[in-house]
Design an enzyme around this catalytic site. Structure first.
Site, PDB file in Angstrom:
ATOM      1  N   ASP A   9       0.790  -1.243   0.000  1.00  0.00           N
ATOM      2  CA  ASP A   9       0.000   0.000   0.000  1.00  0.00           C
ATOM      3  C   ASP A   9       0.821   1.293   0.000  1.00  0.00           C
ATOM      4  O   ASP A   9       0.505   2.232   0.759  1.00  0.00           O
ATOM      5  CB  ASP A   9      -0.961   0.006   1.205  1.00  0.00           C
ATOM      6  N   ASP A  51      -4.802  -0.668  -1.764  1.00  0.00           N
ATOM      7  CA  ASP A  51      -6.172  -0.552  -1.268  1.00  0.00           C
ATOM      8  C   ASP A  51      -6.984   0.042  -2.412  1.00  0.00           C
ATOM      9  O   ASP A  51      -6.525   1.007  -3.058  1.00  0.00           O
ATOM     10  CB  ASP A  51      -6.149   0.414  -0.074  1.00  0.00           C
ATOM     11  N   HIS A  53     -10.808   0.945  -2.816  1.00  0.00           N
ATOM     12  CA  HIS A  53     -12.150   0.942  -2.233  1.00  0.00           C
ATOM     13  C   HIS A  53     -13.198   1.505  -3.189  1.00  0.00           C
ATOM     14  O   HIS A  53     -12.884   2.272  -4.108  1.00  0.00           O
ATOM     15  CB  HIS A  53     -12.146   1.747  -0.935  1.00  0.00           C
ATOM     16  N   HIS A  62     -15.778   0.418   6.767  1.00  0.00           N
ATOM     17  CA  HIS A  62     -14.366   0.825   6.834  1.00  0.00           C
ATOM     18  C   HIS A  62     -14.237   2.350   6.787  1.00  0.00           C
ATOM     19  O   HIS A  62     -13.357   2.920   7.436  1.00  0.00           O
ATOM     20  CB  HIS A  62     -13.647   0.184   5.655  1.00  0.00           C
ATOM     21  N   HIS A  79     -10.595   7.007   1.753  1.00  0.00           N
ATOM     22  CA  HIS A  79      -9.227   6.913   1.215  1.00  0.00           C
ATOM     23  C   HIS A  79      -9.176   5.853   0.126  1.00  0.00           C
ATOM     24  O   HIS A  79     -10.000   4.937   0.089  1.00  0.00           O
ATOM     25  CB  HIS A  79      -8.225   6.547   2.336  1.00  0.00           C
ATOM     26  N   LYS A 104      -7.139  -4.805  -3.405  1.00  0.00           N
ATOM     27  CA  LYS A 104      -7.935  -5.355  -2.304  1.00  0.00           C
ATOM     28  C   LYS A 104      -8.861  -4.278  -1.768  1.00  0.00           C
ATOM     29  O   LYS A 104      -8.620  -3.091  -1.986  1.00  0.00           O
ATOM     30  CB  LYS A 104      -7.000  -5.847  -1.181  1.00  0.00           C
ATOM     31  N   CYS A 146      -1.847  -2.573   7.615  1.00  0.00           N
ATOM     32  CA  CYS A 146      -1.760  -3.470   6.461  1.00  0.00           C
ATOM     33  C   CYS A 146      -0.451  -4.248   6.411  1.00  0.00           C
ATOM     34  O   CYS A 146      -0.432  -5.405   5.978  1.00  0.00           O
ATOM     35  CB  CYS A 146      -2.010  -2.698   5.183  1.00  0.00           C
TER      36      CYS A 146
HETATM   37  C1  VGL Z   1      -4.480   0.916   5.984  1.00  0.00           C
HETATM   38  C2  VGL Z   1      -5.797   1.998   7.492  1.00  0.00           C
HETATM   39  C3  VGL Z   1      -6.890   1.856   6.695  1.00  0.00           C
HETATM   40  C4  VGL Z   1      -3.120   0.428   5.611  1.00  0.00           C
HETATM   41  C5  VGL Z   1      -5.563   0.755   5.168  1.00  0.00           C
HETATM   42  O1  VGL Z   1      -2.788   0.385   4.415  1.00  0.00           O
HETATM   43  O2  VGL Z   1      -2.364   0.089   6.541  1.00  0.00           O
HETATM   44  N1  VGL Z   1      -4.604   1.534   7.141  1.00  0.00           N
HETATM   45  N2  VGL Z   1      -6.761   1.220   5.538  1.00  0.00           N
END
Ligand code: VGL
Length: 202
Positions: A9, A51, A53, A62, A79, A104, A146
Site C-alpha cells: 500500500d 487498497d 475501495h 471501513h 481513502h 484489495k 496493512c
Molecule cells: C491501511 C488503514 C486503513 C493500511 C488501510 O494500508 O495500513 N490503514 N486502511
C-alpha cells in the site's frame, strides 16, 4: 528457492498530504526504489498491493459514516477510492519494478494483501507458489495495519518472513512498535534493507 518482496500500500493517500497520510510514507516509497535500484537481482518476484475501495459505499463500515469522526482504528476517512489519484502508487515508488499488482478492499475492509487478487484474479499464495517463493521481505504502509496483517498472513501461509524496519511507516508509533513485537513473536525476522538484523534476539 526464490525470494520475493511484498510492497504494501505505498499509495498517495497513505503518504504525506494524502487522505490518511502517514509520516515517513514518502521516504518509504523512495527507499524501496533505492533498494531495488541498488540490488536489482535481490528479489525473484516483486508483488505490490493497493487498497482499492468503492466510491459509492462505506466499504463494509471501513469508511466512517458521513459526519462521524473516524476512530483511526476500525473506521477511517475516505481513502484509496478506485481510480482516484489517492489510490495510485506514490510517484517516488518505481512501479516499473513490480511484477504482480494486487488490489484489495473493493467494498470491504481488507488490511492484508492476502485478501486481494492480481489482475489475473489470482490470490497471493498461488502467485508465490507459481514462482517458488518461500522467503519474503515485507515493506510499506502502514506498519500497524496493512503491513502487520499481511506479514501475519504470510507467516500463516508458511513463508519465511522478514520485515524491513527501515522501509515501513505506521499510523502511530506505539501501535507500530507493538505490531513489530507481535510479528517477531509470531516468527518474523526484523531486518534492515542493508541486510543487518534489526533486533539482536532474532
Ligand atoms: C491501511 C488503514 C486503513 C493500511 C488501510 O494500508 O495500513 N490503514 N486502511
Amino acid at each position: 528457492m526464490a525470494r520475493g518482496l511484498l510492497i504494501i500500500d505505498v499509495q498517495n493517500d497513505f503518504t504525506e498530504g494524502g487522505a490518511l497520510g502517514v509520516a515517513g510514507g514518502a521516504a518509504v516509497a523512495a527507499g524501496i526504489t533505492r533498494m531495488l535500484a541498488g540490488s536489482g537481482d535481490r528479489y525473484d518476484l516483486v508483488v505490490a498491493s493497493r487498497d482499492w475501495h468503492n466510491a459509492d459505499d462505506d466499504n463494509g463500515g471501513h469508511f466512517a459514516a458521513a459526519g462521524a469522526e473516524p476512530d483511526f482504528v476500525t473506521t477511517w476517512p475516505v481513502h484509496c477510492v478506485a481510480g482516484t489519484s489517492g489510490a495510485e502508487y506514490h510517484p517516488a515508488l518505481d512501479a516499473g519494478r513490480v511484477d504482480v499488482h494486487i488490489r484489495k478492499g473493493q467494498g470491504v475492509p481488507a488490511y492484508s494483501i492476502y485478501e486481494g487478487t492480481s489482475d489475473d484474479g489470482a490470490g497471493l499464495s498461488d502467485v508465490l507458489d507459481a514462482a517458488d517463493v518461500r522467503e519474503l521481505d515485507v515493506v510499506g504502509i502502514a506498519t500497524d495495519y496493512c503491513v502487520r496483517a499481511s506479514a501475519l498472513d504470510a507467516l500463516s501461509d508458511g513463508r519465511d518472513v522478514r520485515v524491513l524496519v527501515d522501509l515501513v511507516a505506521g499510523v502511530s508509533s506505539d501501535s507500530s512498535e507493538r505490531a513489530l513485537e507481535e510479528l517477531r513473536a509470531a516468527g518474523a525476522k526484523l531486518a534492515r534493507s542493508d541486510d543487518k538484523l534489526a533486533r539482536s534476539d532474532d
